[in-house]
Design an enzyme around this catalytic site. Structure first.
Site, PDB file in Angstrom:
ATOM      1  N   GLU A 160       5.498  -1.212   6.153  1.00 28.79           N
ATOM      2  CA  GLU A 160       3.888  -1.471   5.859  1.00 28.79           C
ATOM      3  C   GLU A 160       3.853  -1.538   4.458  1.00 28.79           C
ATOM      4  O   GLU A 160       3.095  -0.802   3.620  1.00 28.79           O
ATOM      5  CB  GLU A 160       3.202   0.100   6.359  1.00 28.79           C
ATOM      6  CG  GLU A 160       3.673   0.435   7.629  1.00 28.79           C
ATOM      7  CD  GLU A 160       3.189   1.744   8.044  1.00 28.79           C
ATOM      8  OE1 GLU A 160       2.875   2.558   7.560  1.00 28.79           O
ATOM      9  OE2 GLU A 160       2.617   2.008   9.311  1.00 28.79           O
ATOM     10  N   HIS A 209       5.992   0.601   0.465  1.00 25.80           N
ATOM     11  CA  HIS A 209       5.139   1.136   1.330  1.00 25.80           C
ATOM     12  C   HIS A 209       3.833   1.186   0.626  1.00 25.80           C
ATOM     13  O   HIS A 209       3.583   1.665  -0.415  1.00 25.80           O
ATOM     14  CB  HIS A 209       5.307   2.492   1.784  1.00 25.80           C
ATOM     15  CG  HIS A 209       4.727   2.919   2.876  1.00 25.80           C
ATOM     16  ND1 HIS A 209       3.303   3.853   2.520  1.00 25.80           N
ATOM     17  CD2 HIS A 209       4.199   2.942   4.000  1.00 25.80           C
ATOM     18  CE1 HIS A 209       2.546   4.303   3.638  1.00 25.80           C
ATOM     19  NE2 HIS A 209       3.009   3.834   4.416  1.00 25.80           N
ATOM     20  N   CYS A 243      -4.084   8.310  10.058  1.00 25.17           N
ATOM     21  CA  CYS A 243      -4.470   8.300   8.548  1.00 25.17           C
ATOM     22  C   CYS A 243      -5.625   7.485   8.365  1.00 25.17           C
ATOM     23  O   CYS A 243      -6.438   7.951   7.484  1.00 25.17           O
ATOM     24  CB  CYS A 243      -3.212   7.720   7.651  1.00 25.17           C
ATOM     25  SG  CYS A 243      -2.794   6.144   8.003  1.00 25.17           S
ATOM     26  N   CYS A 244      -5.880   6.431   9.035  1.00 19.00           N
ATOM     27  CA  CYS A 244      -6.966   5.383   8.425  1.00 19.00           C
ATOM     28  C   CYS A 244      -8.369   5.929   8.699  1.00 19.00           C
ATOM     29  O   CYS A 244      -9.095   5.983   7.661  1.00 19.00           O
ATOM     30  CB  CYS A 244      -6.885   4.179   8.991  1.00 19.00           C
ATOM     31  SG  CYS A 244      -5.258   3.424   8.441  1.00 19.00           S
ATOM     32  N   GLU A 293      -3.220  -2.341   5.314  1.00 21.65           N
ATOM     33  CA  GLU A 293      -3.649  -1.388   6.091  1.00 21.65           C
ATOM     34  C   GLU A 293      -5.060  -0.993   5.398  1.00 21.65           C
ATOM     35  O   GLU A 293      -5.110  -1.120   4.302  1.00 21.65           O
ATOM     36  CB  GLU A 293      -2.567  -0.290   5.889  1.00 21.65           C
ATOM     37  CG  GLU A 293      -2.886   1.008   6.509  1.00 21.65           C
ATOM     38  CD  GLU A 293      -1.808   1.943   6.594  1.00 21.65           C
ATOM     39  OE1 GLU A 293      -0.534   1.537   6.235  1.00 21.65           O
ATOM     40  OE2 GLU A 293      -2.091   3.220   6.513  1.00 21.65           O
TER      41      GLU A 293
END
Lengths: 740, 740
Positions: free
Chosen positions: B366, B314, B462-463, B382
């Site tokens: 991810e 990840h 989260c982003c 991401e």
């Protein structure tokens, strides 16, 4: 099908009088032999390696492989039937041994003799095997095999319920839910395969015990399903019954089977949608043997078949459905259904077909992807899907002889279908990618479905037996005879003999051919019964790979054309029709050009931008690491040199040596040392050097990004082998498309 | 960290005497301002749009968005604490209104006030918000925002257990399983974010209530985990606590926090593997809140960190771990840990980094894919992962100032990080592909993770808050001061002021800069306290995009160099060190070359074979359909023309107009009409025509495969815009790499 009382085998002929003369049907398998080196070798592989292996597999006799439980389930169902019968007799399965293997499972944990094991469609392991056996016996009598098959048939028939029902999953687990999960459970799929197997065995041996059992099952299904108010309006979740029932109707002359096939096809995708209804009903009733998120498009039930313009969903299901539609369309002379088939054909061939004859661009649903989405490394391109495309193509040919159908059929047969099986007949591909980097396959979950070497057997064993049955019956794809018996069509060129009654005369066409390596050969006409001459038409396909129809037509000539013009020619739809008075001993000679063709995909195929593939005759070629070194993405075809001088591509006949050991601990990917004569291509190429220091330790380590400079070109020759032969020398990189 | 009793904020300084002089640390946020047009605009977006939106989100006040339940959970936990307390008092959450939104959820189905809702890491929605708020208040006092934040902190602190534990998931669901599922449950992740948020708020406001709560939670964790026999040998399943604890140690001077961070790092991946143990224990004990198939590589726990040579698993977890390793390595002067960081850095930068500064090639986990696997259309990349790379890079800079670290940090900040947020600050990308065909995104399950337009909010949010916190603290990435206070490093060129004590003198560097559009600017030295001169070093990074270090160094000059050589220069590791006697008013001028660079990926990146990307300064460019029409794969850069005349690529300053409405029924992808000054590139190009008849109805329909012919070249100009600005004008195709 114009009459309800037609006699067996006469349906098509009697119907033909009211149908267009272009309709045709395959010659019976017993009327065709294949003796040429190429197909004879493939059929011998299946006969000597695959059929015995399959038998062991369905008897749980393959060490290391997951048990099939297929014969176990039939025995368990037969035993249950015997217990329930009024006589209360005990079922004693006949003992069989075949090539040293006993019928008792080798697995020391003997399964519970009364229970069902395996997938819901496990019965079809038998049906697919008996189909291949039937075809094989047609060409190659084998008393031991036939005796074994007869005993297996005894067991299967003993498993059938009195009402004709025959699916061991429900017989053993309880009949209350039979036909209640058509979306996912494969009872009608089992019916279809049983019919196909039974017909093949009947045709191969003349024995009709299994055929009668299949008819009884079909009769029962015909009671349960149909247009009457109290009949179920469902249809197969996995298609095949449609084409099988049409074939059964054609064999028996029984219109009821054709009606049932037509019902399944006409009902499919109509509103209210049966699968949606079924899912909602089961959800309401709390049944857990369903999948709530069933997607109707996955099984081509999202709209009525005549409204379907795009090939969607599970590719094998689709190919079987389309084959069934074409078969029913022909037998019922249904123009709207023919039009639907043509639409779907166009969509596949124009937008969804791999250059290897494979279909199914995505692993998600083992399905067709969207138009022009044909990934090379992540391809699904299931062996069975290519086979289903050949099924579809042949049925389209039966409706109307057009060379395109035969071209695609040939492409599917010679490339993806054969690639599915190792050259020793002992391991198989389910998925047929056009580009493989084994390292990526091992590392990348997105490529989990792609195996860089063939596997010995599969839990869901659809592909190996499908390859077996189509290879053993490949003659059926070579010839059809028109319904008015005026014309014998040669669709594929295979050395051997074809016998037909044409214009009342008994005709044998004796063919020599050198496909797929050379385009030359001849066909000699033999007239039977002391006949000296007869009037009929021999139609020969002009292969798309031989250039324009005119060019190809110029490469074929009949002795009767020269001899006073007894025979005249007509060219249409990619066939040359040679019509007139044929004499015993007349010959047709052909020498089709077979140039190497450097092909590019339509620019809308993003995956293939800037790439070329090489094709010659029906064969698509590929580059393997064994011949070309690693990093095949750095090997470029020198397209300018090739355009400048097409003869710079060398065509080299050679003996291909297969053989691989020690691929992995499970023995996957092992191939025996066998040799096959083939042709390879030597293609002008250049190689971009591998950057220095790829191990990250080197001081000359190449950065991940750098200012662009034209690639350094190291002159090279790309060696290409037939796609079907790849991965027979161990795990290595492969690519069909080369960068230009 | 050489002493257990160091005072707050003096740790680094006191330790510095025994450490190499190259160690440095960021200037405190209050000592730096950013006033240039580019970053000021980004920070204002976050301050005026994102922070209020986030507040509404964590109070379940965003119509149409899935509720966060974050503040709900804290209130529920606080109420439970109050009930259980000896006083038996009732917890009454303070009412807060902020910009018109009330603290009561708008959702009419009010959740059960005693229950936990949402993801196990839902608490971090608050922590990330308070972190951004703290940074924002440093630069921009806002009484209403601060009052709201104080009330939120009151609620959060009231949720804390007496022993210091603070994770509402277990407080509300039962503490018996606390710290029992470290693999998947995020208690230590919550600790890390709480520390980060608390420090930011303390630095922004001087208020330490939340900081004390974070310390108490950390103290409790330090009791539970550690090397003593009765302590747990586990470590975070999702890293961040490591870097947060190191920062807390640095702030407070408390060695115990550094010890705890080091314990987590040293223990990670050692044998017997804690995660394997935990999984087996839970399986044995029959706990269902686990995932049996946990993959230790996914969370970088497959081997001890010092043995990890390849960045795996990840990507955000990895970036946070590596940042924590670098922070601990610096503070503990641990050469073996520095070496591990350098190995991982090299692997990322040499083999796993997108040209947009993104990391994480695969949606599966991810995660980082294998070396050189950098798919463009299926990229994960991401936003949070690019941010974690910036975290890592800055900490590597703190260990040793090398321009490469700053180059990558700048690349991650200006491209993927900013691309994560729309130009109106109201929608966000989680995934940042380098190539998008919206049709494929909608049709292809394999691209399910790729959205062609930014989304309003995410369930797993989260982003957006990660973007908020890094943008609001971007000054921390611009400057560090050496631990011996001799040197002020300028890593990024941003207009504004930086204040530091250098060689005992109070120095203000007043910078003008025009990044990312122009490479020129200046820095003026102001000496405080009436000092006229002082001796210290100003070190300036020589950006990799400006050419060789020599070329870049020639583009920077200090007035003190000319004036009698008061200042002399040294160039090493991509920095120019200007050392000597500085006078008040001295200037450093720079005018770095900023050529357009046509970049190619390393040939081992199969995805990018035959493609080029355009980069200028820190900005990576991309082509959008809006400017170039559809079918971007048919648009080729005319590489020969560009190589022949590099000035044929035009650099055009322009006003970019964002704005999109009606993208879909949910309003996803809508962007306000905002205008930003940017630079676009006009690149010589050619276009391969779209084949005729793409609708299959046309008689000129192009076949799927045809013999290769060189593509027809229609002259064209490719218009490229900064990657961070893509998808601000509605759904359309985009590509970073163009075919050559």
């Amino acid at each position: 099908m114009s009459t309800e009382t037609a006699q067996p085998n006469q349906t098509a002929q009697s119907a033909a009088q009211t149908q267009p003369a272009r309709h045709s049907k395959p010659l019976a398998l017993r009327d065709v032999t294949v003796t040429d080196a190429f197909w004879h070798a493939e059929q011998e592989l299946v006969r000597t390696a695959v059929i015995p292996f399959q038998w062991n597999a369905l008897n749980d006799n393959v060490p290391g492989a997951a048990p099939s439980y297929c014969m176990h389930n039939f025995k368990a169902a037969a035993a249950q039937n015997a217990r329930k019968s009024t006589e209360g007799k005990k079922f004693v399965p006949p003992a069989y041994t075949y090539r040293g293997f006993e019928s008792k499972p080798a697995d020391p944990k003997h399964p519970d003799p009364d229970k069902f094991y395996g997938f819901v469609f496990q019965d079809t392991d038998f049906s697919k095997w008996i189909e291949a056996v039937g075809y094989s016996l047609t060409q190659h009598p084998d008393a031991e095999l036939e005796a074994t098959a007869d005993k297996a048939i005894d067991i299967v028939c003993a498993a059938q319920l009195d009402n004709g029902y025959l699916d061991t999953y429900y017989i053993l687990n309880g009949m209350d839910r039979a036909f209640h999960n058509l979306r996912w459970h494969h009872e009608l799929y089992c019916l279809g395969h049983l019919i196909e197997g039974a017909i093949a065995y009947y045709e191969g041996t003349g024995k009709d015990k299994l055929l009668k059992a299949a008819e009884r099952f079909a009769d029962y299904v015909g009671e349960v399903f149909g247009p009457k108010p109290d009949q179920c309006k469902g249809y197969p979740g996995h298609e095949i019954a449609e084409m099988a029932l049409a074939r059964l109707a054609d064999l028996t002359g029984e219109k009821k089977y054709l009606d049932l096939a037509k019902f399944f096809i006409d009902e499919r995708g109509t509103e209210p949608n049966y699968f949606v209804y079924e899912g909602e009903r089961d959800k309401r009733d709390g049944y857990s043997d369903t999948n709530w998120s069933f997607d109707c498009e996955y099984t081509q039930a999202d709209k009525p078949v005549r409204e379907q313009k795009e090939a969607v969903g599970h590719a094998v299901r689709a190919g079987y459905l389309y084959s069934g539609m074409a078969a029913v369309a022909k037998l019922t002379d249904d123009d709207s259904l023919v039009a639907a088939c043509e639409n779907l054909w166009r969509n596949i061939v124009d937008k969804k077909l791999y250059i290897t004859g494979g279909i199914g661009g995505t692993v998600n649903g083992e399905a067709f992807s969207y138009d022009y989405d044909l990934p090379n490394d992540a391809a699904y391109s299931e062996s069975c899907a290519a086979i289903s495309l050949a099924f579809f193509a042949r049925r389209m040919l039966e409706i109307a002889p057009k060379a395109e159908y035969a071209d695609v059929m040939e492409q599917a047969l010679y490339n993806t279908t054969l690639a599915g099986m190792a050259l020793d007949g002992k391991s198989f591909f389910y998925v047929n990618p056009l580009e493989v980097n084994p390292y990526a396959c091992h590392k990348d979950d997105r490529l989990r479905h792609v195996k860089p070497v063939r596997q010995k057997w599969f839990g869901c064993a659809c592909c190996p037996p499908n390859i077996a049955r189509i290879v053993e019956s490949v003659q059926e794809y070579a010839y059809t005879v028109s319904d008015d018996t005026s014309t014998l069509f040669t669709h594929l060129y295979m050395g051997g003999e074809a016998r037909a009654t044409l214009g009342g005369a008994s005709v044998t066409l004796s063919v020599t051919a050198n496909l797929p390596w050379r385009g030359d050969g001849s066909a000699t006409v033999r007239l039977g019964d002391g006949t000296d001459s007869a009037t009929f038409t021999l139609a020969f396909r002009l292969p798309g790979w031989a250039g324009s129809a005119d060019a190809a037509a110029a490469a074929i000539s009949a002795s009767g054309e020269k001899a006073g013009g007894r025979v005249s020619r007509d060219v249409r739809d990619g066939y040359v029709y040679l019509t007139g008075e044929w004499h015993d001993g007349d010959t047709v000679s052909f020498d089709f050009p077979m140039p190497v063709r450097m092909m590019a995909a339509n620019p809308m195929v993003r995956e293939d931008a800037g790439k070329v593939a090489f094709v010659r005759g029906p064969i698509t070629f590929c580059a393997e690491e064994k011949d070309n070194g690693a990093n095949l993405h750095l090997l470029h075809a020198d397209v300018a040199a090739i355009l400048n001088d097409p003869t710079s591509v060398k065509v080299v006949p050679f003996a291909f040596h297969a053989g691989a050991t020690g691929i992995d601990a499970d023995g996957q990917g092992e191939v025996d040392d066998v040799t096959r004569d083939m042709v390879r291509l030597e293609v002008p190429a250049w190689r971009e050097p591998v950057p220095a220091g790829m191990d990250a330790e080197s001081p000359a380590f190449a950065p991940l990004y750098a200012e662009y400079a034209p690639a350094k070109r190291e002159p090279a020759t790309a060696t290409l082998i037939p796609y079907f032969a790849w991965a027979n020398r161990g795990e290595n990189e492969m690519t069909v498309f080369l960068h230009d």
